[in-house]
Design a protein around this motif. Structure first.
Motif, PDB file in Angstrom:
ATOM      1  N   VAL A   1     158.704 -73.240 -12.223  1.00  0.00           N
ATOM      2  CA  VAL A   1     157.714 -72.281 -12.716  1.00  0.00           C
ATOM      3  C   VAL A   1     157.060 -71.555 -11.542  1.00  0.00           C
ATOM      4  N   VAL A   2     156.783 -72.265 -10.461  1.00  0.00           N
ATOM      5  CA  VAL A   2     156.214 -71.617  -9.284  1.00  0.00           C
ATOM      6  C   VAL A   2     157.208 -70.604  -8.703  1.00  0.00           C
ATOM      7  N   ALA A   3     158.489 -70.948  -8.726  1.00  0.00           N
ATOM      8  CA  ALA A   3     159.503 -70.000  -8.252  1.00  0.00           C
ATOM      9  C   ALA A   3     159.507 -68.736  -9.108  1.00  0.00           C
ATOM     10  N   ALA A   4     159.334 -68.891 -10.425  1.00  0.00           N
ATOM     11  CA  ALA A   4     159.277 -67.739 -11.318  1.00  0.00           C
ATOM     12  C   ALA A   4     158.026 -66.915 -11.067  1.00  0.00           C
ATOM     13  N   LEU A   5     156.897 -67.589 -10.820  1.00  0.00           N
ATOM     14  CA  LEU A   5     155.674 -66.869 -10.473  1.00  0.00           C
ATOM     15  C   LEU A   5     155.867 -66.063  -9.192  1.00  0.00           C
ATOM     16  N   ALA A   6     156.475 -66.686  -8.200  1.00  0.00           N
ATOM     17  CA  ALA A   6     156.715 -65.982  -6.937  1.00  0.00           C
ATOM     18  C   ALA A   6     157.610 -64.763  -7.138  1.00  0.00           C
ATOM     19  N   ALA A   7     158.583 -64.900  -8.031  1.00  0.00           N
ATOM     20  CA  ALA A   7     159.543 -63.815  -8.279  1.00  0.00           C
ATOM     21  C   ALA A   7     158.908 -62.621  -8.988  1.00  0.00           C
ATOM     22  N   THR A   8     157.674 -62.777  -9.509  1.00  0.00           N
ATOM     23  CA  THR A   8     157.017 -61.632 -10.140  1.00  0.00           C
ATOM     24  C   THR A   8     156.692 -60.549  -9.128  1.00  0.00           C
ATOM     25  N   GLY A   9     156.479 -60.947  -7.870  1.00  0.00           N
ATOM     26  CA  GLY A   9     156.157 -59.984  -6.836  1.00  0.00           C
ATOM     27  C   GLY A   9     154.731 -59.469  -6.873  1.00  0.00           C
ATOM     28  N   VAL A  10     153.884 -60.067  -7.732  1.00  0.00           N
ATOM     29  CA  VAL A  10     152.494 -59.605  -7.843  1.00  0.00           C
ATOM     30  C   VAL A  10     151.554 -60.707  -7.385  1.00  0.00           C
ATOM     31  N   PRO A  11     150.327 -60.348  -6.985  1.00  0.00           N
ATOM     32  CA  PRO A  11     149.383 -61.349  -6.493  1.00  0.00           C
ATOM     33  C   PRO A  11     148.948 -62.323  -7.595  1.00  0.00           C
ATOM     34  N   PHE A  12     148.676 -63.553  -7.196  1.00  0.00           N
ATOM     35  CA  PHE A  12     148.087 -64.556  -8.089  1.00  0.00           C
ATOM     36  C   PHE A  12     147.535 -65.691  -7.242  1.00  0.00           C
ATOM     37  N   GLU A  13     146.637 -66.446  -7.830  1.00  0.00           N
ATOM     38  CA  GLU A  13     146.128 -67.678  -7.236  1.00  0.00           C
ATOM     39  C   GLU A  13     146.386 -68.794  -8.233  1.00  0.00           C
ATOM     40  N   ALA A  14     147.261 -69.712  -7.890  1.00  0.00           N
ATOM     41  CA  ALA A  14     147.693 -70.744  -8.830  1.00  0.00           C
ATOM     42  C   ALA A  14     147.280 -72.133  -8.370  1.00  0.00           C
ATOM     43  N   THR A  15     146.890 -72.944  -9.340  1.00  0.00           N
ATOM     44  CA  THR A  15     146.702 -74.374  -9.142  1.00  0.00           C
ATOM     45  C   THR A  15     147.745 -75.078 -10.002  1.00  0.00           C
TER      46      THR A  15
END
Length: 342
Positions: free
Chosen positions: A188-202
């Protein structure tokens, strides 16, 4: 006379803690009505789950497995009723216990799995539309009106649908059960990274290997991930987030009750029906099936990009979920159980 109620549930590194969490919700309601509760399970195999039970002053008996062992144990404990929440027990256990005359409740997810009980509880979305064949004399409580939620969740349910933030870097909270038995976190973190947009995840990682795998994911500019261990403050973290990503299991109903923008991942086959039904309502967004994410995160990334960049869509999803789950399910189930005993 004080009623004494046993709860026999599954728990373990591979089974996870979903059965314990919803059983604890019912236990909290029963204790609040003056009943004594005892758990029968191997919670020691997941220390975090064991701590959750003991923190509520609920004693734990080690799991037993055969029909005779259950009958003997429940008799020795002097139970007035028993609640089963188990995929692992054979139908002969339920049959033997019910045959003793002990009032019996079984929490199920669709398939009864050969269980016998006086009351069946299926808290899944759309389960009220199903018509399984029940044992003679049994009744069934089905649908989201019977969702079992813990005090932690109910105390944070907003009085009205929340209005998600429209500005700032989106905050993501991701968790996949007390053990993340299927290793969803890194993908899921890899998919978040692949969005290419900023985020702050826990992201909750119950083990060092999972934490290392999450930390190894290459992030883009303005993308940040904090890895934490299992926490008893899940509901607070969900409420503080702009997007909550979870496995499509019992935690789904917690997210909806809290008015979270819920993104679901189907991590195992027995979640497919619940996943598809939840997504179809529009009250949650389907991130994808874990086996697909492991091969290619592209589709999941597209879904996540929409959620991260569109606060209007996040608000729509949050409001729809809040309306579906009112948080009173455990009251209704406890009413039925106490009526059964009386």
């Amino acid at each position: 006379m004080t009623l004494r109620i046993g709860i026999r549930c599954d728990v373990g590194p591979l089974r996870g803690v979903g059965h314990v969490m919803r059983s604890l919700a019912l236990a909290e309601e029963l204790k609040g009505r003056g009943a004594e509760v005892v758990f029968v399970c191997d919670s020691h195999t997941v220390p975090w789950a064991n701590d959750q039970i003991l923190a509520r002053d609920i004693p734990v008996e080690p799991a037993v497995w055969t029909p005779d062992e259950h009958v003997e144990l429940f008799g020795r404990l002097g139970l007035d009723a028993v609640v089963f929440d188990s995929y692992d027990l054979g139908g002969d256990v339920f049959t033997a216990v019910r045959a003793t005359g002990l009032p019996t409740v079984a929490i199920v997810d669709g398939d009864l799995r050969g269980a016998e009980a006086d009351v069946f509880v299926d808290q899944n979305l759309g389960s009220e539309l199903d018509e399984p064949e029940l044992p003679k004399g049994a009744i069934r409580l089905a649908g989201l009106d019977y969702v079992l939620l813990r005090d932690e969740v109910l105390s944070l349910r907003p009085a009205a649908p929340p209005v998600p933030r429209a500005d700032g870097v989106p905050r993501v909270f991701a968790f996949f059960g007390g053990t993340d038995a299927f290793g969803a976190g890194p993908h899921v973190v890899a998919a978040l990274a692949a969005t290419g947009v900023p985020f702050e995840a826990t992201v909750v990682a119950p083990g060092e290997d999972l934490a290392d795998a999450i930390n190894a994911v290459e992030l883009g500019a303005d993308q940040h991930v904090e890895v934490i261990g299992p926490t008893s403050q899940l509901a607070k973290a969900v409420v503080a987030s702009d997007l909550a990503v979870s496995a499509s299991g019992t935690s789904t109903w917690e997210l909806l009750c809290l008015g979270a923008t819920a993104g679901l991942v189907c991590v195992v086959d027995n979640q497919v029906m619940g996943y598809e039904r939840a997504v179809a309502t529009g009250a949650a967004v389907g991130i994808g099936v874990l086996s697909d994410l492991k091969v290619d995160p592209t589709s999941a990334a597209a879904v996540l990009r929409k959620l991260l960049t569109d606060p209007v869509e996040r608000a729509r999803v949050a409001a729809a979920g809040w309306k579906l789950v009112d948080g009173q399910g455990r009251v209704r189930v406890a009413d039925a159980l106490l009526h059964l005993i009386s």
